[in-house]
Design an enzyme around this catalytic site. Sequence first.
Site, short mmCIF file in Angstrom:
data_model
loop_
_atom_site.label_atom_id
_atom_site.label_comp_id
_atom_site.label_asym_id
_atom_site.label_seq_id
_atom_site.Cartn_x
_atom_site.Cartn_y
_atom_site.Cartn_z
CE1 TYR A 1 1.05 0.05 9.79
CE2 TYR A 1 1.77 -1.31 11.63
CZ TYR A 1 1.55 -1.15 10.28
OH TYR A 1 1.82 -2.18 9.41
CB SER B 1 0.55 -5.05 11.79
OG SER B 1 1.81 -4.97 12.42
NE ARG C 1 5.29 1.85 -3.32
CZ ARG C 1 5.29 2.24 -2.04
NH1 ARG C 1 6.27 1.85 -1.24
NH2 ARG C 1 4.33 3.01 -1.57
CG ASP D 1 -6.49 7.90 -1.83
OD1 ASP D 1 -6.57 7.13 -0.84
OD2 ASP D 1 -6.00 9.04 -1.77
CE LYS E 1 -1.71 -2.29 9.19
NZ LYS E 1 -2.22 -2.75 7.88
P1 NAP Z 1 4.79 -0.56 1.17
O1 NAP Z 1 5.93 -1.29 0.58
O2 NAP Z 1 5.01 0.80 1.75
O3 NAP Z 1 3.60 -0.51 0.09
C1 NAP Z 1 2.38 0.10 0.43
C2 NAP Z 1 1.38 -0.12 -0.66
O4 NAP Z 1 0.14 0.49 -0.26
C3 NAP Z 1 1.78 0.53 -1.97
O5 NAP Z 1 1.36 -0.30 -3.03
C4 NAP Z 1 0.96 1.83 -1.96
O6 NAP Z 1 0.64 2.31 -3.26
C5 NAP Z 1 -0.30 1.37 -1.27
N1 NAP Z 1 -1.07 2.48 -0.70
C6 NAP Z 1 -0.70 3.34 0.28
N2 NAP Z 1 -1.69 4.22 0.50
C7 NAP Z 1 -2.69 3.90 -0.35
C8 NAP Z 1 -3.98 4.44 -0.61
N3 NAP Z 1 -4.44 5.51 0.07
N4 NAP Z 1 -4.75 3.87 -1.56
C9 NAP Z 1 -4.29 2.79 -2.27
N5 NAP Z 1 -3.09 2.24 -2.07
C10 NAP Z 1 -2.30 2.80 -1.13
O7 NAP Z 1 4.12 -1.40 2.37
P2 NAP Z 1 4.25 -2.95 2.75
O8 NAP Z 1 5.35 -3.10 3.73
O9 NAP Z 1 4.22 -3.79 1.54
O10 NAP Z 1 2.89 -3.12 3.58
C11 NAP Z 1 1.70 -3.65 3.00
C12 NAP Z 1 0.70 -3.89 4.12
O11 NAP Z 1 1.27 -4.79 5.08
C13 NAP Z 1 0.32 -2.63 4.89
O12 NAP Z 1 -1.04 -2.69 5.27
C14 NAP Z 1 1.21 -2.70 6.11
O13 NAP Z 1 0.69 -1.98 7.20
C15 NAP Z 1 1.22 -4.20 6.36
N6 NAP Z 1 2.33 -4.68 7.16
C16 NAP Z 1 3.61 -4.50 6.75
C17 NAP Z 1 4.67 -4.98 7.53
C18 NAP Z 1 6.11 -4.83 7.15
O14 NAP Z 1 6.99 -5.18 7.96
N7 NAP Z 1 6.43 -4.37 5.96
C19 NAP Z 1 4.37 -5.63 8.74
C20 NAP Z 1 3.05 -5.80 9.13
C21 NAP Z 1 2.04 -5.32 8.32
P3 NAP Z 1 1.62 3.35 -4.05
O15 NAP Z 1 2.84 2.53 -4.40
O16 NAP Z 1 0.85 3.74 -5.24
O17 NAP Z 1 1.92 4.44 -3.09
#
Ligand code: NAP
Length: 249
Positions: free
Chosen positions: A156, A143, A16, A64, A160
Amino acid sequence: MARFDEKVALVTGASRGIGAAIALRLASEGAAVVVNYAGSRDAAVSVVDAIVAGGGRAIAVQADVTDPAACTGLVQSTIDAYGTLDILVNNAGITRDGLLVRMSDEDWDAVLTTNLTGVFSMTRAAAKVMMKARTGSIVNISSVVGIAGNAGQANYAAAKAGVIGLTRSVARELASRNVRCNAVAPGFIETDMTAKLTDAQREAIASGVALGRFGSGEDVAAAVAFLASDEGSYVTGQVLAVDGGMTFA
Ligand code: NAP
C-alpha cells in the site's frame, strides 16, 4: 453561481467511504457527477439517489480500474452522458495488509494494480479529453502512508508513494495544456477501510494525531473540492495532507 456549475466530475470508487463523500460534495456545489463503482451497485445507486434528491445530476457507472479498457470506457461513458470531463478524482483503492516476509505476490500485485496502475490508466484516458479541451483538474487520493511508510503495508505504501510521483510528473507534463494534477494524502479516516481496526489500534493511532481523532470523508472531500476548483487554479503538483496533524512535512 456555485463553484462547480456546468462542470463534469468523475469520481472512481464513489460507492462508499471517501469517494462517496467527494461525489456528494462536488454535486452539492453544482457538478454533474459520474459515480464509479466496482461491485457495490446498490451503494453507488444510493449515492446517485441522494444527489438527485438534492437537486443535483449524477449517474452510476460500473468499471474496474484494474482494467485499462474499462477505464477508457468509463471516460467515454462520462462524455456520452455529460459531453465533457472537467474533474477526475482517482479515489478507488484497496488494502491487502501483511508483514513483508509473509506478503504474497498476489497481495502485492492486487494493491499495486488497483492503487497505482488504476490511477495511471484513468489519468491517461482522461488526459486525452482534458488536453484537447485545454482545461482540467485531476486529484489523486494518496495517503500519509505513502509519505511516511507503515509496517504491514509495504504494498500500500509503495503504491501510494507511486501515486505522488505520478501526480508530480503528470502536473509537469500537462501544465502547458492548463491541466492541473494534485494529490490529497489522508490520514486515518472513518470508512469501511479502517473499520476493521481494533480499539487498541485506534487508540494508538489517534494518540499520534495532533488533533487526537480520526477524520471524516467530508474532511477529505473539502480538500479535494478546493484543488478541483478554480480557487486552486495556481496549485499543481502538490500533495495536501488531510491527516489531523500526523505528518508535518
Ligand atoms: P472504502 O470505503 O474501502 O471504499 C473503496 C472504494 O473503492 C469503493 O467505492 C470500491 O468500490 C472502490 N474500488 C475498489 N477497488 C476498485 C476497482 N478495482 N475499481 C473501481 N473501484 C474500486 O475505502 P476508503 O477508505 O473510502 O478509501 C478511498 C481512498 O482513500 C482509497 O484510495 C484509500 O487508499 C484512500 N485512503 C483511505 C484512508 C482511510 O483511512 N480510510 C486513508 C488514506 C487514504 P466497490 O464498493 O464497488 O467495491
